[in-house]
Enzyme design. Structure first.
Site, PDB file in Angstrom:
ATOM      1  N   SER A   1      68.210 109.105  48.081  1.00 28.92           N
ATOM      2  CA  SER A   1      67.689 107.679  48.404  1.00 28.92           C
ATOM      3  C   SER A   1      66.942 107.149  46.865  1.00 28.92           C
ATOM      4  O   SER A   1      66.437 107.918  46.305  1.00 28.92           O
ATOM      5  CB  SER A   1      66.695 107.675  49.302  1.00 28.92           C
ATOM      6  OG  SER A   1      66.001 106.333  49.797  1.00 28.92           O
TER       7      SER A   1
ATOM      8  N   TYR B   1      60.062 111.171  54.940  1.00 29.41           N
ATOM      9  CA  TYR B   1      61.416 110.789  54.511  1.00 29.41           C
ATOM     10  C   TYR B   1      61.006 111.018  52.919  1.00 29.41           C
ATOM     11  O   TYR B   1      62.268 111.383  52.170  1.00 29.41           O
ATOM     12  CB  TYR B   1      61.745 109.407  54.769  1.00 29.41           C
ATOM     13  CG  TYR B   1      63.122 109.075  54.403  1.00 29.41           C
ATOM     14  CD1 TYR B   1      64.261 109.180  55.028  1.00 29.41           C
ATOM     15  CD2 TYR B   1      63.157 108.130  53.276  1.00 29.41           C
ATOM     16  CE1 TYR B   1      65.544 108.928  54.890  1.00 29.41           C
ATOM     17  CE2 TYR B   1      64.338 107.706  53.057  1.00 29.41           C
ATOM     18  CZ  TYR B   1      65.566 108.032  53.711  1.00 29.41           C
ATOM     19  OH  TYR B   1      66.945 107.429  53.518  1.00 29.41           O
TER      20      TYR B   1
END
Length: 260
Positions: free
Chosen positions: A142, A155
């Protein structure tokens, strides 16, 4: 076709980015294993995409279960004769401030992203090394592999960790002809992102439209979401690249959010 006769295992492939990658890989000639926690969903997507030559199968796989991962990879080898590409894509998202973050949810997210990447990588490498036909391991990172955002402590931690894992796999796998890379997308309008919009709106005390415009897409050059096809094309690029020149490298796919 850039992946003709290759065998690809894609985790989290019953929907979203994983399904898009599986679809493109099939179009490019690969045999594809649709691996997903949702067995029925995996079977449904495989039936939808397989075509008359049955080049896709569904496999139920909890990527945090050593037994399920090893069994799923064994099914892939039994069905198609080997593994050439692993796309470690399975993931979840949970948002909250650190001081309010539930420890069980922290552990769950890290287990899926990091334990899952480790277990699927280990199983794939064992087969790639055994067969001596090389391969490509691709991790779904990401932009949060590169920088942080509020409310996303586990995350961000997990996505940073995947870069380290990819680099180690690149070094260890080189003598076996195995490459490793990480794709770092911006926000892609998937059910995972749709779930975050009201969660972040509540946590930040702002309207949902503001979350999209001023949180998710603020740093892009055009105010546009990254598409699942954008990410799939990056996966195809890495899976089909013909040398070790790019191994260990990451690629940000984000409409200009975070430029290297």
């Amino acid at each position: 076709m850039r992946l003709k006769n290759k065998v690809a295992v894609v985790t989290g492939a019953a929907s979203g980015i994983g399904k898009e990658i599986a679809t493109l890989f099939l179009r490019e000639g690969a045999n594809v294993v649709i691996a997903d926690l949702n067995q029925a969903g995996a079977d449904s997507v495989a039936a939808e995409l397989a075509g008359p030559d049955k080049r896709a199968i569904g496999v139920g796989m909890d990527v945090t279960s050593e037994a399920q991962v090893d069994a799923g990879m064994a099914k892939a080898v039994a069905a198609f004769g080997g593994i050439d590409v692993l796309v470690s894509n399975a993931g979840i998202q949970t948002v909250a401030p650190i001081d309010e973050f539930d420890f069980a949810k922290w552990k769950q997210l890290l287990a899926i992203h990091l334990d899952g990447a480790f277990l699927t990588t280990r199983a794939a490498l064992r087969e790639m090394y055994r067969s001596d036909r090389g391969g490509s391991v691709i991790y779904m990172g990401s932009v949060h592999s590169k920088e942080a955002s509020a409310l996303k402590a586990p995350y961000v931690t997990a996505k940073h960790g995947l870069i380290g894992l990819a680099k180690v796999v690149a070094k260890e796998g080189a003598k076996h002809g195995v490459r490793a890379n990480i794709i770092c997308p911006g926000f892609v309008r998937t059910p995972l992102v749709d779930k975050q919009i009201p969660e972040q709106a509540k946590a930040l005390g702002i309207p949902e439209a503001e979350v999209v415009k001023n949180v998710m897409l603020k740093e892009t050059v055009d105010g546009e979401f990254t598409t699942a096809d954008d990410v799939a094309q990056a996966a195809l690029f890495f899976a089909s690249f013909g040398s070790n020149a790019l191994t260990g490298q990451s690629l940000v796919v984000s409409h200009g959010w975070f430029m290297q």
